[in-house]
Design an enzyme around this catalytic site. Sequence first.
Site, PDB file in Angstrom:
ATOM      1  N   TYR A  65      39.756  69.502  51.576  1.00 52.35           N
ATOM      2  CA  TYR A  65      39.937  68.883  50.257  1.00 52.35           C
ATOM      3  C   TYR A  65      40.440  69.879  49.214  1.00 52.35           C
ATOM      4  CZ  TYR A  65      37.905  64.365  51.582  1.00 52.35           C
ATOM      5  OH  TYR A  65      37.678  63.129  52.139  1.00 52.35           O
ATOM      6  N   ARG A  89      46.378  52.366  53.874  1.00 53.69           N
ATOM      7  CA  ARG A  89      45.834  52.355  52.507  1.00 53.69           C
ATOM      8  C   ARG A  89      45.575  50.924  52.045  1.00 53.69           C
ATOM      9  NH1 ARG A  89      45.309  57.159  50.207  1.00 53.69           N
ATOM     10  NH2 ARG A  89      45.507  56.559  48.038  1.00 53.69           N
ATOM     11  N   ARG A 131      36.773  49.819  52.188  1.00 55.99           N
ATOM     12  CA  ARG A 131      35.943  50.429  51.142  1.00 55.99           C
ATOM     13  C   ARG A 131      35.118  49.376  50.401  1.00 55.99           C
ATOM     14  NH1 ARG A 131      40.529  54.701  49.224  1.00 55.99           N
ATOM     15  NH2 ARG A 131      39.785  56.532  50.340  1.00 55.99           N
ATOM     16  N   PHE A 166      34.791  66.413  40.534  1.00 57.80           N
ATOM     17  CA  PHE A 166      34.027  65.854  41.655  1.00 57.80           C
ATOM     18  C   PHE A 166      34.111  66.716  42.921  1.00 57.80           C
ATOM     19  CE2 PHE A 166      38.228  63.770  41.600  1.00 57.80           C
ATOM     20  CZ  PHE A 166      38.674  64.001  42.895  1.00 57.80           C
ATOM     21  N   GLU A 197      47.021  66.908  57.496  1.00 49.26           N
ATOM     22  CA  GLU A 197      45.649  66.558  57.896  1.00 49.26           C
ATOM     23  C   GLU A 197      45.533  66.435  59.422  1.00 49.26           C
ATOM     24  OE1 GLU A 197      44.748  63.070  55.566  1.00 49.26           O
ATOM     25  OE2 GLU A 197      44.762  64.202  53.691  1.00 49.26           O
ATOM     26  N   ASN A 247      32.591  56.377  49.609  1.00 45.76           N
ATOM     27  CA  ASN A 247      33.526  55.262  49.771  1.00 45.76           C
ATOM     28  C   ASN A 247      33.888  54.977  51.238  1.00 45.76           C
ATOM     29  OD1 ASN A 247      35.184  57.428  50.176  1.00 45.76           O
ATOM     30  ND2 ASN A 247      36.719  56.872  48.651  1.00 45.76           N
ATOM     31  N   LYS A 252      33.332  58.588  56.959  1.00 41.98           N
ATOM     32  CA  LYS A 252      32.571  59.651  56.288  1.00 41.98           C
ATOM     33  C   LYS A 252      31.091  59.643  56.704  1.00 41.98           C
ATOM     34  CE  LYS A 252      35.743  59.704  52.383  1.00 41.98           C
ATOM     35  NZ  LYS A 252      35.889  59.831  50.918  1.00 41.98           N
ATOM     36  N   THR A 270      40.076  53.597  45.980  1.00 40.13           N
ATOM     37  CA  THR A 270      39.063  54.653  46.143  1.00 40.13           C
ATOM     38  C   THR A 270      37.675  54.176  45.729  1.00 40.13           C
ATOM     39  OG1 THR A 270      40.806  56.235  45.607  1.00 40.13           O
ATOM     40  CG2 THR A 270      38.564  57.079  45.579  1.00 40.13           C
ATOM     41  N   HIS A 273      38.248  57.827  54.481  1.00 46.15           N
ATOM     42  CA  HIS A 273      39.404  58.511  53.877  1.00 46.15           C
ATOM     43  C   HIS A 273      40.650  58.048  54.610  1.00 46.15           C
ATOM     44  CE1 HIS A 273      42.111  61.745  52.608  1.00 46.15           C
ATOM     45  NE2 HIS A 273      42.441  61.861  53.886  1.00 46.15           N
TER      46      HIS A 273
END
Length: 142
Positions: free
Chosen positions: A51, A87, A104, A59, A128, A114, A11, A93, A117
């Site tokens: 998103y 993951r 993260r 949020f 995606e 964070n 990010k 998260t 993604h």
Amino acid sequence: MKGNITLTLIKPYAVKNGYVGPILARINEASFRIIAMKYIKLTRCQAEEFYAIHKGKNFYKKLVVFMSDGPLVVALLEKENAVESYRKLIGATDPKVAAEGTLRKLFGASVEMNAVHGSDSDENAIREANFFFSEMERFHEC
Ligand code: CMP
């Protein structure tokens, strides 16, 4: 059968803080194969679309602003059982509750910032991947 691709975003917050190299190194160490990658800045519209699944949540607006705030790295990763395996590598998260050693935990600052993604299902990984990459942009053995 579990799918073998997942999509990650490093990010804008993590890019700005110089974490691209360390995050990619950990992705390699965990034996993911990068089959496509780009360094791009999302427009507000693109971030809203990516998103859209979170539209209406409290949020959502902040998330869209944060994700279109600067360049990010998007990569398509390949590994057996990729979604679940990635993951595990990235952790929860919220960096405060993410397990020690996860991406993260190591590089995230808050639930909004964070660092990375990762797709949350095989179905979303495909959606995606198609959002960011054409077939021509994906590495295939021939
Ligand atoms: P990501 O995996 O990119 O998917 C949706 C993002 O929304 C999530 O990571 C978080 O960065 C962000 N987000 C912001 N606030 C929240 C929240 N309260 N709960 C879940 N996700 C949030």
